[in-house]
Write a protein that holds these residues in place. Structure first.
Motif, PDB file in Angstrom:
ATOM      1  N   PRO A 123      13.149  -8.788 -18.237  1.00  0.00           N
ATOM      2  CA  PRO A 123      11.793  -7.885 -17.965  1.00  0.00           C
ATOM      3  C   PRO A 123      11.688  -6.755 -18.872  1.00  0.00           C
ATOM      4  N   THR A 124      12.970  -6.340 -19.427  1.00  0.00           N
ATOM      5  CA  THR A 124      12.587  -5.324 -20.333  1.00  0.00           C
ATOM      6  C   THR A 124      11.849  -5.909 -21.615  1.00  0.00           C
ATOM      7  N   VAL A 163       8.194  -6.148 -21.002  1.00  0.00           N
ATOM      8  CA  VAL A 163       7.493  -5.073 -20.924  1.00  0.00           C
ATOM      9  C   VAL A 163       7.171  -4.460 -22.265  1.00  0.00           C
ATOM     10  N   MET A 223       4.385  -5.838 -24.180  1.00  0.00           N
ATOM     11  CA  MET A 223       2.928  -5.783 -23.733  1.00  0.00           C
ATOM     12  C   MET A 223       2.284  -4.708 -24.760  1.00  0.00           C
ATOM     13  N   ARG A 224       0.977  -4.569 -24.672  1.00  0.00           N
ATOM     14  CA  ARG A 224       0.164  -3.688 -25.587  1.00  0.00           C
ATOM     15  C   ARG A 224       0.606  -2.242 -24.627  1.00  0.00           C
ATOM     16  N   ILE A 225       1.486  -1.382 -25.420  1.00  0.00           N
ATOM     17  CA  ILE A 225       1.815   0.028 -24.791  1.00  0.00           C
ATOM     18  C   ILE A 225       1.706   0.943 -26.051  1.00  0.00           C
ATOM     19  N   ARG A 260       2.358  -1.129 -15.888  1.00  0.00           N
ATOM     20  CA  ARG A 260       3.005  -1.467 -17.265  1.00  0.00           C
ATOM     21  C   ARG A 260       3.859  -0.199 -17.617  1.00  0.00           C
ATOM     22  N   TYR A 261       3.072   0.870 -17.348  1.00  0.00           N
ATOM     23  CA  TYR A 261       3.672   2.279 -17.711  1.00  0.00           C
ATOM     24  C   TYR A 261       4.779   2.590 -16.755  1.00  0.00           C
ATOM     25  N   ILE A 298      12.486   1.638 -16.694  1.00  0.00           N
ATOM     26  CA  ILE A 298      13.344   1.214 -17.955  1.00  0.00           C
ATOM     27  C   ILE A 298      13.923   2.213 -18.928  1.00  0.00           C
TER      28      ILE A 298
END
Lengths: 295, 278
Positions: free
Chosen positions: A92-93, A96, A99-101, B10-11, B17
């Motif tokens: 999962p990490t 995440v 993704m686009r962050i 997402r954030y 995490i």
């Protein structure tokens, strides 16, 4: 054909020679010597002469020593539990972080801190977090009324394994994340677009497209994680020394205690040989995977 | 709306995490600045009333952990382990990355297998070997055993770095009259310096972080590394001086965490190349 490829093999062997000599002398030879020692009663104290005792050391563990089987079981719990939780956190990490962050590079770097921290320091931090009297874990659980009395996490046979596995998962999951991230970047965007056209979204996209495509990555990094966990006893040693009692002894700590606490190096060597066999099997599997994927 | 929601999630996940990942490290650094009174409290606080450097004085001072000598031992062993690794990996990696020769694949497999058999599996014979050679309890024995852990991986990484250097360069050098070794030394090596730095720092980190080999092979103050010294502190002072132990932990992990930031980009590429191919 280019000049270099035409070249005499001699030059290549010459360049390889030092590395090969080093590894054969310091890595292969000890593995072979280990087999020889496992048939002796080599000891660090007392005994003057070293004698061959045949299969005695092996017989001791397989037939006499009652702890051996429970320690073997502990090893299986330790290795597979650690690796399983590393994946549960790591995949999962990676998703995440793929993704686009904002500031993605920064997060990808920071996530690796547990992996690069010295294992002794990791043990110290977690020991303090788990502390039965002052630990912050007990504090939080009390605040949220999940427990009414402090738990001595590392001193209780029921809680010591979950605590160790949590620490091991925390220390090791960044490696899985790293590998899975690399795997994710290798997946073509078109595959997802095609799947989306067919109406797949969210979890189904992950389950039917991403996961199968990640399978080789998962196998390869899983096998590496298994071997790494199998051949390290440091985390357990600093956190519990295999205790309470023998609850958290694994083959790796047992090799250490037999050889360097009881000074019975013949027995330690016998355990190491059995342990090596397991690693050999896993490693051959790993080499096979690598070769298949590079063809 | 739905899109905004998913971006928000997402954030949220990212925050969860990162908190999980970084909290233990933060907790270590944070507690190392607390005076004893604030460490041993029933309610841990997120604010330090009287920040102090006491713990660091304890970590370095003769009355406390006295880490200085062990830190020097660690710098020495890890530094030399890095140099040894560079010597063997740059040559071995060159052969693997540049030449097609009989047995190349078997040697590649041999390297992959070597890095698997570590720690407890080779401890007993190593101890015996080191005693026989009279190098037990020295920094030399650690440097040598760290080589077995770092050289296979680094040889592998180096062969990748050589692969990125165009072959024409060596050919041109050799047409100009250089020998193989001159071409290697003067033309190729300067081009793989980033790789050399990366494997050097990688080996330094591996050697620095090791505990199990140092625990078995060294016990005197002249050879013991900082990891062994640190682990002993828990036994000696585990009930009383947590602040000092935390400060020692910070001093022990800071060098590697900082080095890692520098070397991360090169390493991540090399270490994951197997995964991408798969």
């Amino acid at each position: 054909m280019s000049l270099l490829k035409r070249l005499s093999h001699r030059v290549a062997y010459l360049f390889l020679l030092p590395t090969l000599a080093y590894l054969i002398g310091f890595q292969t030879y000890p593995l072979v010597e280990n087999i020889r020692l496992s048939f002796t009663n080599l000891s660090l104290i007392g005994r003057e002469s070293v004698e061959y005792v045949g299969w005695e050391n092996y017989r001791h563990f397989l037939a006499v020593d009652k702890q051996f089987w429970s320690i073997l079981w502990n090893t299986v719990v330790w290795v597979f539990g650690s690796v399983l939780f590393q994946f549960v956190l790591g995949i999962p990490t990676a998703l995440v972080l793929n993704m686009r962050i904002r500031a993605r590079g920064l997060w990808r770097g920071l996530i690796l801190i547990p992996w690069v921290m010295p294992v002794v320091v990791v043990s110290i931090v977690w020991k303090w977090i788990f502390d039965g009297q002052w630990g912050i874990l007990n504090f939080f659980l009390r605040e949220f009324h999940l427990i009414s009395r402090n738990v001595i996490w590392l001193g209780n046979p029921q809680t010591v394994w979950p605590s160790l596995l949590l620490t091991s998962a925390w220390k090791g999951f960044p490696y899985i994340t790293l590998m899975v991230l690399a795997g994710l970047q290798g997946i073509e965007k078109e595959v997802y677009e095609a799947a989306k056209v067919d109406g797949a979204t969210g979890f189904r996209l992950f389950w039917h497209i991403t996961l199968p495509l990640l399978q080789p990555t998962i196998f390869v990094s899983g096998l590496v994680a298994i071997v790494t966990t199998w051949t390290k006893f440091e985390l357990i040693w600093v956190l519990t020394e295999g205790g309470p009692g023998n609850t958290t002894s694994t083959l790796a700590t047992y090799i250490y205690t037999n050889s360097f606490v009881f000074y019975d190096m013949g027995k330690g060597a016998a355990l190491a040989v059995m342990s090596t066999l397991v690693v050999l099997i896993v490693s051959l599997f790993y080499v096979k995977m690598l070769r298949r994927s590079s063809v | 709306m739905r899109r905004l929601y998913s971006v928000g999630m997402r954030y949220v996940f990212l925050a969860l995490i990162m908190v999980f990942t970084l909290f233990p490290f933060f907790w270590l650094v944070f507690n190392s600045f607390k005076p004893s009174r604030e460490i041993f409290t029933v309610r841990p606080t997120l604010r330090i009333q009287n920040p102090t450097l006491e713990n660091y004085k304890w970590a370095m001072g003769p009355k406390g952990a006295n880490l200085g000598r062990y830190l020097l031992n660690s710098i020495f062993t890890a530094g030399f382990a890095a140099i040894v690794t560079i010597i063997f990996a740059t040559t071995g990696g060159y052969a693997l990355g540049r030449f097609l020769f009989r047995g190349r694949e078997s040697i590649a497999i041999f390297l992959i297998l070597s890095q698997m058999f570590q720690g407890p599996l080779i401890m007993v014979p190593w101890y015996k070997m080191a005693s026989a050679l009279g190098i037990i309890n020295t920094r030399l024995v650690l440097i040598l055993i760290y080589g077995t852990a770092t050289i296979p991986t680094c040889t592998w990484l180096m062969s990748g770095f050589y692969g990125n250097v165009p072959e024409d360069l060596e050919e041109a050098a050799m047409i100009d009259g250089c020998s193989y070794f001159a071409a290697f030394w003067r033309v190729v090596l300067p081009l793989v310096i980033p790789g050399i730095v990366a494997i050097g720092l990688y080996s330094f980190i591996i050697a620095w972080n090791d505990y199990q080999y140092a625990l078995i092979l060294t016990s005197s103050d002249f050879a013991k590394t900082v990891q062994v010294g640190l682990a002993e502190l828990i036994g000696f002072f585990g009930k009383t001086s947590w602040g000092g132990i935390m400060a020692s932990g910070v001093l022990t992990s800071l060098p590697v965490v900082m080095l890692f930031v520098v070397v991360q980009r090169y390493l991540v590429e090399g270490l994951t190349s197997g995964a991408v191919k798969g």
